[in-house]
Design an enzyme around this catalytic site. Structure first.
Site, mmCIF file in Angstrom:
data_model
loop_
_atom_site.group_PDB
_atom_site.id
_atom_site.type_symbol
_atom_site.label_atom_id
_atom_site.label_comp_id
_atom_site.label_asym_id
_atom_site.label_seq_id
_atom_site.Cartn_x
_atom_site.Cartn_y
_atom_site.Cartn_z
ATOM 1 N N ILE A 28 -7.145 -4.529 7.831
ATOM 2 C CA ILE A 28 -8.189 -3.539 7.521
ATOM 3 C C ILE A 28 -9.228 -4.100 6.536
ATOM 4 C CG2 ILE A 28 -6.778 -2.433 5.715
ATOM 5 C CD1 ILE A 28 -7.954 0.257 6.520
ATOM 6 N N ASP A 70 -1.822 -5.925 9.301
ATOM 7 C CA ASP A 70 -2.840 -4.915 9.025
ATOM 8 C C ASP A 70 -4.017 -5.643 8.378
ATOM 9 O OD1 ASP A 70 -4.440 -3.001 7.767
ATOM 10 O OD2 ASP A 70 -2.781 -1.646 7.387
ATOM 11 N N LYS A 109 -12.848 0.330 5.513
ATOM 12 C CA LYS A 109 -13.124 -0.522 4.346
ATOM 13 C C LYS A 109 -14.333 -1.422 4.593
ATOM 14 C CE LYS A 109 -9.277 1.230 2.931
ATOM 15 N NZ LYS A 109 -9.185 2.267 1.935
ATOM 16 N N TYR A 162 0.849 -1.211 0.000
ATOM 17 C CA TYR A 162 0.000 0.000 0.000
ATOM 18 C C TYR A 162 0.882 1.258 0.000
ATOM 19 C CZ TYR A 162 -2.772 3.500 2.681
ATOM 20 O OH TYR A 162 -3.375 4.643 3.155
HETATM 21 C C1 LIG Z 1 -3.601 -1.593 4.016
HETATM 22 C C2 LIG Z 1 -4.104 -0.266 4.480
HETATM 23 N N1 LIG Z 1 -3.767 0.167 5.704
HETATM 24 C C3 LIG Z 1 -4.194 1.359 6.147
HETATM 25 C C4 LIG Z 1 -4.997 2.173 5.384
HETATM 26 C C5 LIG Z 1 -5.469 3.490 5.943
HETATM 27 O O1 LIG Z 1 -6.797 3.364 6.370
HETATM 28 P P1 LIG Z 1 -7.581 4.412 7.263
HETATM 29 O O2 LIG Z 1 -8.523 5.127 6.356
HETATM 30 O O3 LIG Z 1 -8.346 3.600 8.278
HETATM 31 O O4 LIG Z 1 -6.598 5.307 7.903
HETATM 32 C C6 LIG Z 1 -5.384 1.756 4.113
HETATM 33 C C7 LIG Z 1 -6.217 2.616 3.269
HETATM 34 O O5 LIG Z 1 -6.380 2.441 2.101
HETATM 35 C C8 LIG Z 1 -4.926 0.501 3.652
HETATM 36 O O6 LIG Z 1 -5.263 0.038 2.443
#
Ligand SMILES: Cc1ncc(COP(=O)(O)O)c(C=O)c1O
Length: 489
Positions: free
Chosen positions: A232, A230, A273, A145
């Site tokens: 998410i 992570d 997400k 990312y």
């Molecule tokens: C893998 C990953 N980590 C962290 C984030 C950041 O997310 P947040 O909007 O919760 O700060 C993203 C956002 O696209 C992501 O894809």
């Protein structure tokens, strides 16, 4: 005299990466179904807009919550004054239960081990502050990312050392890639403090296999380092696809919760997400280590989640009937959208990472459209796709991919009609490319071109190319399998 600090001026933020530049280009000429049909379609933004109606109907059915009332009485003053950085207990309980539900309740989480942060961005940075000194390193599998350069390095001074993953095995992590990255860090005199992975992966859109998770556990055990996972996108998995397996589940299954490794594994989560709420800024760190929980809680003062957001979401996530239906329906819609995208790609003669079973994007293979196998050519192709075709997609180089020609293409931040239009534009572009000059350089303006279809020799070439890639995948699966046996997992 310099007016700004070095930190403010240094470019480890990554703002000038093509990932962010693409967003700027989109802002200059944004597509609109009515007002600007020739504008740029945003396919570089991992947003989930597919299930807003479910959230909106819950809000309509629960007007007291949005009106900051409890049992009909206003709690406005209570919320306005609440600023405890430990967070609302009711929200932390609801959040850990939601995280467990996403994992099929195969793992549970203790609300006292969760630290609330303003999104996963803040969670990742806070963990980095807790675990690494400036100049120490975390190993990250590529592609990763693009925001991590900002989140992990910029203010902390920590370094990222890439674990180079390749298309030969579907970009899976291998023991040799891990070891090479470790040695590379040593060569650069960087002390390695841990590995950070995203599972499911952004930008690959795949969940990690148990083999990869076992490999990671073995590696961090041997090297005595941390693992940040992570997660998410843990709930953003397509229905009827291989399910998401959290590293916590594997640790529990293998009784690692009774070892000291347990304290070195930390999870990052967010509602940006899975619930499609990036604007609400709700994230979390979950750690088994008391000291990490305590340190991160102190640091969370810099990025708290507002009390009205916590109040609203604690009510929403405590509604188990709602969450169960939401998770299931959202995953169904995501799967349908992904199928629409890949059918469009297929029509355009473009392949993608077939193990794609999660995320809000597809990892798309456009290597056959490059004039030569270089990142300069990838940028040329990207510019053409942004300016001439009118699609903002993210080039693999912005994700630190080691192979030119891969792109991340998002599909859940637009309507079905817009996605269809985007795929039509892409099909026309590839057709023009093929008829114009085969694998040679592209024409400069494709804006006014007529629609053409693929010629027979091109179709034959694409079929052969796909066939060779299938053999390549088959071979790499077997190589993987042999490596697994050698590693004893
Ligand atoms: C893998 C990953 N980590 C962290 C984030 C950041 O997310 P947040 O909007 O919760 O700060 C993203 C956002 O696209 C992501 O894809």
């Amino acid at each position: 005299m310099k007016l700004l600090s070095r930190k403010a001026m240094c470019n480890t933020h990554g703002q000038d990466s093509s990932y962010f530049l693409g967003w700027q280009e989109y802002e200059n000429n944004p597509f609109d179904e009515v007002q600007n049909r020739n504008g740029i379609i945003q396919m570089g933004l991992a947003e989930n807009q597919l299930s807003f109606d479910l959230l909106e109907s819950w809000l309509a059915n629960n007007p007291d919550v949005a009106g900051f009332k409890r049992d009909g009485n206003s709690i406005f003053r209570e919320l306005a004054l609440f600023q405890d950085y430990h967070g609302l207990p009711s929200f932390k309980k609801a959040l850990v239960e939601f995280m467990a539900e996403i994992r099929g309740n195969r793992v549970t989480f203790d609300p006292s081990r969760i630290v609330l942060t303003a999104g996963a961005t803040s969670a990742n940075e806070t963990l980095m502050f807790c675990l690494a000194e400036a100049g120490e390193a975390f190993l990250l599998p590529t592609p990763y990312y693009p925001g991590f350069d900002r989140d992990l390095k910029w203010r902390t001074g920590a370094e990222i050392v890439p674990i180079h993953c390749t298309s030969s095995n579907g970009f899976q992590i291998t023991a040799s890639a891990l070891e090479e990255a470790y040695q590379e860090a040593e060569k650069r005199n960087l002390r390695v403090k841990g590995v950070l992975v995203t599972n499911p992966s952004n930008p690959l859109g795949t969940t990690m296999t148990r083999n990869e998770l076992n490999l990671l556990i073995k590696f961090i055990t041997a090297k005595n380092i941390h693992l940040i996972s992570d997660e998410i996108y843990s709930g953003t998995v397509f229905k009827h696809s291989p399910r998401f397996v959290s590293v916590m589940e594997v640790l529990k299954d293998r009784d690692y919760d009774k070892t000291e490794v347990w304290n070195r594994v930390h999870i990052v989560y967010s509602l940006s997400k899975d619930l499609g709420l990036p604007g609400f800024r709700v994230g979390a760190i979950y750690s088994n280590d008391d000291m990490v929980v305590a340190a991160a809680t102190k640091m969370s003062s810099f990025g708290l989640v507002s009390s009205q957001t916590q109040y609203l979401l604690s009510a929403l996530l405590s509604d188990k009937k709602f969450t169960k239906n939401y998770i299931s329906e959202n995953q169904k819609r995501l799967g349908k959208r992904q199928r629409m995208l890949v059918m469009g790609l297929q029509k355009a003669g473009i392949s993608w990472l077939e193990s794609n079973n999660a995320g809000l994007f597809c990892w798309v293979d456009m290597r056959h459209l490059l004039h030569s196998n270089t990142f300069e050519e990838e940028m040329e192709l990207w510019k053409k796709i942004v300016y001439d075709v009118g699609l903002n997609i993210s080039p693999g180089s912005s994700c630190h991919c080691s192979e030119p020609g891969w792109f991340r293409v998002c599909f859940a931040n637009m309507s079905e009609a817009t996605l269809n239009l985007a795929m039509q534009r892409l099909t026309d572009f590839v057709a023009e490319y093929s008829t114009a000059n085969g694998h040679k350089r592209l024409h400069h303006s494709s804006k006014n071109s007529k629609k053409t279809s693929l010629t027979l020799p091109d179709k034959w070439l694409i079929r052969r190319l796909n066939w060779i890639r299938k053999i390549q995948k088959w071979l790499s699966r077997h190589l993987n399998w042999i490596e697994k046996i050698q590693n004893g997992c």
